[in-house]
Every structure is written in structure tokens, then in C-alpha cells.
Write a protein that holds these residues in place. Structure first.
Motif, short mmCIF file in Angstrom:
data_model
loop_
_atom_site.label_atom_id
_atom_site.label_comp_id
_atom_site.label_asym_id
_atom_site.label_seq_id
_atom_site.Cartn_x
_atom_site.Cartn_y
_atom_site.Cartn_z
N TYR A 146 -0.39 -7.16 -3.46
CA TYR A 146 0.23 -6.11 -2.33
C TYR A 146 1.28 -6.95 -1.21
N LEU A 147 1.53 -8.14 -1.57
CA LEU A 147 2.27 -8.82 -0.69
C LEU A 147 3.66 -9.14 -1.48
N GLN A 148 4.62 -9.05 -0.80
CA GLN A 148 6.13 -9.15 -1.31
C GLN A 148 6.12 -10.77 -2.02
N PRO A 149 6.42 -10.77 -3.40
CA PRO A 149 6.73 -12.36 -3.94
C PRO A 149 7.65 -12.89 -2.98
N GLY A 150 7.32 -14.33 -2.77
CA GLY A 150 8.41 -15.13 -2.17
C GLY A 150 8.46 -14.71 -0.53
N ALA A 151 7.68 -13.99 0.01
CA ALA A 151 7.29 -13.99 1.36
C ALA A 151 6.90 -14.94 2.08
N GLU A 152 6.05 -15.94 1.38
CA GLU A 152 5.54 -17.17 2.00
C GLU A 152 6.72 -18.11 2.23
N GLY A 153 7.78 -18.10 1.94
CA GLY A 153 8.79 -18.84 2.25
C GLY A 153 9.98 -18.29 3.21
N MET A 154 9.55 -17.10 3.80
CA MET A 154 10.55 -16.41 4.66
C MET A 154 10.38 -16.70 5.98
N ASP A 155 11.08 -16.56 6.99
CA ASP A 155 11.02 -16.51 8.33
C ASP A 155 11.07 -14.91 8.56
N HIS A 156 10.92 -14.63 9.91
CA HIS A 156 10.83 -13.26 10.49
C HIS A 156 12.00 -12.48 10.11
N ILE A 157 13.07 -13.03 10.15
CA ILE A 157 14.47 -12.15 9.91
C ILE A 157 14.44 -12.00 8.60
N GLN A 158 14.36 -12.76 7.78
CA GLN A 158 14.44 -12.65 6.20
C GLN A 158 13.37 -11.75 5.76
N SER A 159 12.25 -11.71 6.40
CA SER A 159 11.34 -10.64 5.96
C SER A 159 11.57 -9.29 6.30
N GLN A 160 12.12 -9.19 7.56
CA GLN A 160 12.48 -8.07 8.01
C GLN A 160 13.52 -7.31 7.51
N THR A 161 14.54 -8.14 7.11
CA THR A 161 15.52 -7.83 6.17
C THR A 161 15.37 -7.32 4.93
N GLU A 162 14.33 -7.77 4.33
CA GLU A 162 13.90 -7.25 3.17
C GLU A 162 13.14 -6.02 3.18
N TRP A 163 12.45 -5.81 4.25
CA TRP A 163 11.95 -4.34 4.55
C TRP A 163 12.90 -3.43 4.93
N CYS A 164 13.98 -3.93 5.64
CA CYS A 164 15.04 -3.01 5.93
C CYS A 164 15.97 -2.45 4.54
N ARG A 165 16.02 -3.56 3.54
CA ARG A 165 16.54 -3.04 2.37
C ARG A 165 15.75 -2.29 1.38
N GLY A 166 14.48 -1.83 1.71
CA GLY A 166 13.74 -0.99 1.20
C GLY A 166 12.82 -1.61 -0.08
N HIS A 167 12.70 -3.14 0.17
CA HIS A 167 12.02 -4.12 -0.81
C HIS A 167 10.88 -4.00 -0.55
N ALA A 168 10.15 -3.63 0.71
CA ALA A 168 8.79 -3.60 0.85
C ALA A 168 8.81 -2.30 1.81
N ALA A 169 7.44 -1.92 1.97
CA ALA A 169 7.04 -0.58 2.74
C ALA A 169 6.62 -0.67 4.15
#
Length: 466
Positions: free
Chosen positions: A272-295
Motif C-alpha cells: 500500500y506504499l507508492q512504488p519508488g517512494a523510498e527514494g523520494m524526499d519530502h517535496i517529491q513525495s508530497q508533489t506525487e500526492w498533490c498530483r493524485g498519485h497517492a491518497a
């Protein structure tokens, strides 16, 4: 990462000019601080500011930027037009200021925040910070019959106190929780889960819809320790959190902590974790969330401001408490982690300590606080200062979270008492947990071993939370 500020560490981290001779001649703090800039104490100048004394302010240029500070400085200049104000902002607080602390020449006010924050443990043990108790007992700028301490939200003095002395003003008020898009949830007919069973069921539905249920900043995995500890505190009670703060043996192995770690570990195990999140910083993961790629994403209430440049129109970010783990949780679902953040300090060796205290008093005025909220979309530690302000969806959600809790906010202090324990050890353990390199029980063991190291290290100053 944290930076220790032991005498040896400071000297090693300073520029070559701060040579060994500095050690003998310049203690970092203490009763011999050169607070020469003193003026007459009057009703309009209760802290005895010298009107023409220069004031130097250094701001952490992070998620809140620096413009809010320029507004506070303008308020100071209005009260003391003869005072020259030197303003600077940096993301490298420790690298910039450690040599100056060693040399006995720190600024008058420091926003000691960010990843390169100067370690508070070292600052406190060196006597480098002015006791802000005098500020607390001074009359507020708005009402001479109300002390500054009576204008602050609950818990602000606690989180800034060390050994019973109030040394750090955490100016922003941060609510921590699980964030989601109300627009997405309304469109899909989803409701935020109030129990962990409901969370897992919803994650299954979200994944089936082709969206990652959760994302997280793998490069700063401690963000995921926040819901773990919040869930542990709600399940086992505040005593579980206090045991962690006090470095008690086996505190991280408490049944409530283990149950919470197992729950959030399930997110990794069940995919239930986004694939690739382990390599992201906070801005990258939060941006993925803003783009609707994670809930879902775990963060504090600075999120709305930090992501404003990439948040789609109508996204309607919202925050909720961590779901209840059991029917017998000692705190209700509405309880959440709420605490002061964005710490401000007045160094004892500053040339204008009086001015530094007065600057904080100005920040704590209704005008100073409401202006901050308007500029950076964050609440402050000042009661009632957001009244009448048109807040964004995220901050509106935060105020609803606070109101719904009926005073049920709580927090932990270990991360300010022992910064490296969270920033390095817990962070590293979470990175392993959420990539399934260790399981929940091993995570508890690993963090407990780290806490034991801190407890047994005579070089680490210890604090007791009552």
C-alpha cells in the motif's frame, strides 16, 4: 541532520579562525554575557530595550520563507526607529552560526530550524540560550494587563523548556496527521477511516482504483514515525510517550508502540506504499500526492504552504487524526499530535538581548501573529490570532481538527531533547521498516538500542519530562 554543539564539535566545525585560543577566552553563554544594550524600563518599554541598539536577526529560509520576518522587523523598527536591523536568511543555520557561537558573537535572534538546526542539547548544556521567562512575564503588546504567557496556546512553554527554563519559543503551531484530498475522496465516495481496520479496507479499495494508498519521503522516513507514535500514544496513553521522552528502558518496546509499528508496517507488507517512494524526499513525495498519485501522506500543517506552487485548484487538502488502533484506545479518535514548531532563540552572548526579547514580544502580538498566518498559511502559538483571516482549505481543516479534539492535543519531546535520536536513528530504522528490511518487532528493538545508547552516554545531557 542534527549538529552537536559540544566545545570540541563546535571548534571542529568552525572555520580556522576559531582556533583553540577561542576556547579559553569565549564560553558560549553564562552570566558574563555582554548584555550591554539596556534602556530604561517603562510601561511602554517593559523589557528595557535600548532604543538605538542595533538588532541582528537570522531566519531559517525553509517552508515559511523569510518575508514574514521582514514584517516583524518593520514592526520593531516602528517602535524603535533609531535601531538598525540586520536581517539575513539561510538554510544552513548550523554551518553559518556555529563558528559565531564559538567566537562569542552570535546574532540577537535566531530562527533555529531546519535540517541544519543547531542541536538544542548542546546549546542548553553550554548555557548559550537566554531564559525567556522574563518575556513570559512581560505584559503583552496588545494588553498591558495580560502577560505574554497568557496569550500562548497550551503546551508551547512545555515544548520550549529544558530543565524547567523556557529557552525556545516555538512560534508556529503545527498539527500533525494524515492528509488527503477532499476533492478526490468526494469524487470516489470515500470517507476517512476512523479505525485501522477501516484504513486497511480503504487502502484495498484505493489500490484497486489504480492509486497508491500511501506515499512517504523515503529519504526522511521519520515522517512515518509520527503516525506510529501518535497511534501508540492514543492506544496506550500519554505515559507511553513520556517513557520514550525520558529514555526509560524498553519504552520503545511497549505493547502500544509495537502494535502501532505493526499496523503501519502492514502498509509496506500489503503493497500500500507508492512504488519508488523510498527514494523520494519530502517535496517529491508530497508533489506525487498533490498530483493524485497517492491518497495519503503523513505531514504537519506547514504542508499547504510548502506545496502551494504545485497544488491543483480545487484539491481541497484536508487533515485527520491517525485512525484508532483498538476499541480500547485510551485517547479517542479525535486526539492528535499538536505542538509548537519553528523555534526562535535569543543567544546569551548576543549584543542586544533586550532587543531580542522585545522582538519575540512583537512576534507574539495579535498583529505579528495574524500577519504570519496570512503570509505563510500556518497557525501561530498565539491564541485567537487567526480569527477573521480567510484560511486555505488545509488550514481550515487544521482548525477543525483542533476544535474537534476539545483540547485533546498531545506531543512528544524526545525529538527536541535528543534531536539526533529522531533525525538519525529513528529515521534510519523507519527507512528499513518501510522497505521491509526489518519487521515491526525488529524496528522496536533497533530504536530501543539507540535510545539506550543515548541514555548511557555521559556526554549527552538528559532531561526529565514530568
Amino acid at each position: 541532520m542534527g549538529h552537536g554543539i559540544s566545545r570540541r564539535g563546535l571548534l571542529q566545525g568552525a572555520a580556522g579562525a576559531a582556533a583553540a585560543g577561542t576556547l579559553a577566552g569565549c564560553a558560549m553563554g553564562g552570566d558574563d554575557s555582554p548584555d550591554d544594550a539596556k534602556g530604561e524600563v517603562t510601561a511602554s518599554n517593559p523589557l528595557g530595550v535600548k532604543p538605538d541598539a542595533p538588532l541582528e536577526v537570522v531566519i531559517f529560509n525553509g517552508g515559511f520563507g523569510e518575508e514574514y520576518a521582514k514584517a516583524h522587523e518593520a514592526m520593531y523598527r516602528q517602535r524603535y526607529p533609531k535601531a538598525e536591523i540586520k536581517h539575513s536568511a539561510t538554510q544552513q543555520i548550523a554551518e553559518t552560526l556555529q563558528p559565531r557561537f564559538v567566537a562569542g558573537d552570535p546574532p540577537d535572534v535566531v530562527n533555529n530550524s531546519g535540517g541544519s538546526q543547531i542541536d538544542f542539547n548542546g546549546l542548553v548544556s553550554e548555557g548559550a540560550l537566554t531564559d525567556l521567562g522574563e518575556l513570559l512575564d512581560a505584559p503583552s503588546l496588545d494588553d498591558p494587563n495580560t502577560k505574554v504567557r497568557d496569550t500562548l496556546l497550551p503546551g508551547i512553554v512545555d515544548v520550549g523548556s529544558y530543565d524547567g527554563r523556557f529557552l525556545s519559543l516555538n512560534y508556529a503551531y503545527s498539527a500533525y496527521g494524515v492528509w488527503y484530498s477532499q476533492k478526490l475522496f468526494d469524487a470516489r465516495g470515500w470517507e476517512y477511516p476512523k479505525t485501522w481496520t477501516e484504513m486497511i479496507a480503504l487502502c484495498r479499495t484505493i489500490k484497486a482504483a489504480g492509486i497508491a494508498p500511501w506515499t512517504y519521503p523515503g529519504k526522511h522516513s521519520r515522517y512515518m514515525s509520527w503516525p506510529i507514535l501518535a497511534a501508540a500514544g492514543k492506544t496506550g496513553g500519554i505515559e507511553v510517550i513520556k517513557a520514550i521522552d525520558n529514555l526509560e528502558p524498553n519504552a520503545w518496546k511497549h505493547d502500544a508502540v509495537r502494535a502501532a509499528a505493526e499496523a503501519y508496517y502492514q502498509l509496506a507488507v500489503d503493497g500500500y506504499l507508492q512504488p519508488g517512494a523510498e527514494g523520494m524526499d519530502h517535496i517529491q513525495s508530497q508533489t506525487e500526492w498533490c498530483r493524485g498519485h497517492a491518497a495519503f501522506v503523513s505531514c504537519g500543517s506547514w504542508l499547504e504552504n510548502e506545496q502551494k506552487s504545485v497544488t491543483p485548484p480545487g484539491f481541497r487538502m484536508a487533515v485527520a487524526p491517525t485512525p484508532s488502533l483498538t476499541a480500547g484506545d485510551k485517547m479517542g479518535f479525535e486526539a492528535f499530535r499538536g505542538t509548537g514548531s519553528e523555534p526562535f532563540i535569543v543567544p546569551t552572548k548576543g549584543k542586544n538581548v533586550r532587543g531580542g526579547l522585545e522582538y519575540l514580544r512583537i512576534m507574539l502580538s495579535q498583529q505579528g501573529a495574524s500577519d504570519f498566518t496570512r503570509k505563510v498559511s500556518s497557525l501561530t502559538c498565539v491564541r485567537g490570532s487567526s480569527a477573521g483571516i480567510a484560511l486555505g482549505p488545509g488550514l481550515t481543516s487544521v482548525t477543525k481538527l483542533i476544535d474537534a479534539s476539545n483540547g485533546g492535543a498531545f506531543t512528544w519531546l524526545y525529538s527536541s531533547y535528543y534531536r539526533k535520536l529522531e533525525r538519525e536513528r529513528v529515521d534510519a530504522a523507519c527507512a528499513e521498516l518501510f522497505t521491509k528490511r526489518i519487521n515491526a518487532a525488529q524496528w522496536c528493538d533497533k530504536v530501543q538500542r539507540s535510545a539506550d545508547e543515548f541514555a548511557q552516554d555521559p556526554a549527552v545531557k538528559k532531561y526529565k519530562r514530568a
